[in-house]
Design a protein around this motif. Structure first.
Motif, PDB file in Angstrom:
ATOM      1  N   CYS A  87      38.163  38.543  62.719  1.00 30.33           N
ATOM      2  CA  CYS A  87      36.883  38.067  62.213  1.00 30.33           C
ATOM      3  C   CYS A  87      35.848  39.175  62.339  1.00 30.33           C
ATOM      4  O   CYS A  87      35.532  39.616  63.443  1.00 30.33           O
ATOM      5  N   CYS A 107      32.498  37.979  64.317  1.00 30.08           N
ATOM      6  CA  CYS A 107      32.614  37.835  65.764  1.00 30.08           C
ATOM      7  C   CYS A 107      32.743  39.194  66.428  1.00 30.08           C
ATOM      8  O   CYS A 107      32.274  39.392  67.543  1.00 30.08           O
ATOM      9  N   HIS A 138      39.256  28.654  62.681  1.00 25.59           N
ATOM     10  CA  HIS A 138      38.173  29.486  63.197  1.00 25.59           C
ATOM     11  C   HIS A 138      36.972  29.450  62.250  1.00 25.59           C
ATOM     12  O   HIS A 138      35.840  29.246  62.678  1.00 25.59           O
ATOM     13  N   HIS A 196      32.094  29.229  61.727  1.00 27.41           N
ATOM     14  CA  HIS A 196      31.274  29.707  60.624  1.00 27.41           C
ATOM     15  C   HIS A 196      31.191  28.658  59.518  1.00 27.41           C
ATOM     16  O   HIS A 196      31.599  28.910  58.382  1.00 27.41           O
TER      17      HIS A 196
HETATM   18 ZN    ZN Z   1      34.290  34.472  63.703  1.00 29.51          ZN
END
Ligand code: ZN
Length: 100
Positions: free
Chosen positions: A38, A41, A70, A75
């Motif tokens: 990601c 992140c 995730h 998100h």
């Molecule tokens: Zn993320």
């Protein structure tokens, strides 16, 4: 092998959407190792998030399922083609839990 790997990488990256970085490595048995990271992140300095799964189509699906969860949890509101598979991913998770 190499061509199909980069083709799979491109396809997976397209499905995973703009937040994902998809890498496919080759393992010792020449098997595919799927890694989806990601970018958000990582950029925010949180613990780096990634799904890493070995194997063929099963490994790909497992990594993509984790990525879908995730995205939807961390998100929400993000657009990504793979979110169309969220119900299917939830169904697979449910089935895995039933089997245990
Ligand atoms: Zn993320």
């Amino acid at each position: 092998m190499t061509a199909s790997r980069s083709a799979r990488e491109r396809q997976a990256a397209a499905e995973a959407g703009p937040l994902a970085t998809v890498k496919i490595d080759l393992g010792e048995q020449q098997e595919f190792l799927y890694k989806i990271s990601c970018t958000t992140c990582v950029a925010k300095g949180h613990r780096k998030w990634s799904a890493y799964r070995p194997g063929g189509d099963n490994g790909f699906m497992a990594a993509m399922d984790r990525w879908i969860f995730h995205l939807s949890e961390k998100h929400p509101g993000t657009e990504a083609p793979c979110l169309a598979y969220l119900p299917a991913a939830q169904q697979r998770l449910h089935e895995r839990r039933e089997q245990q």
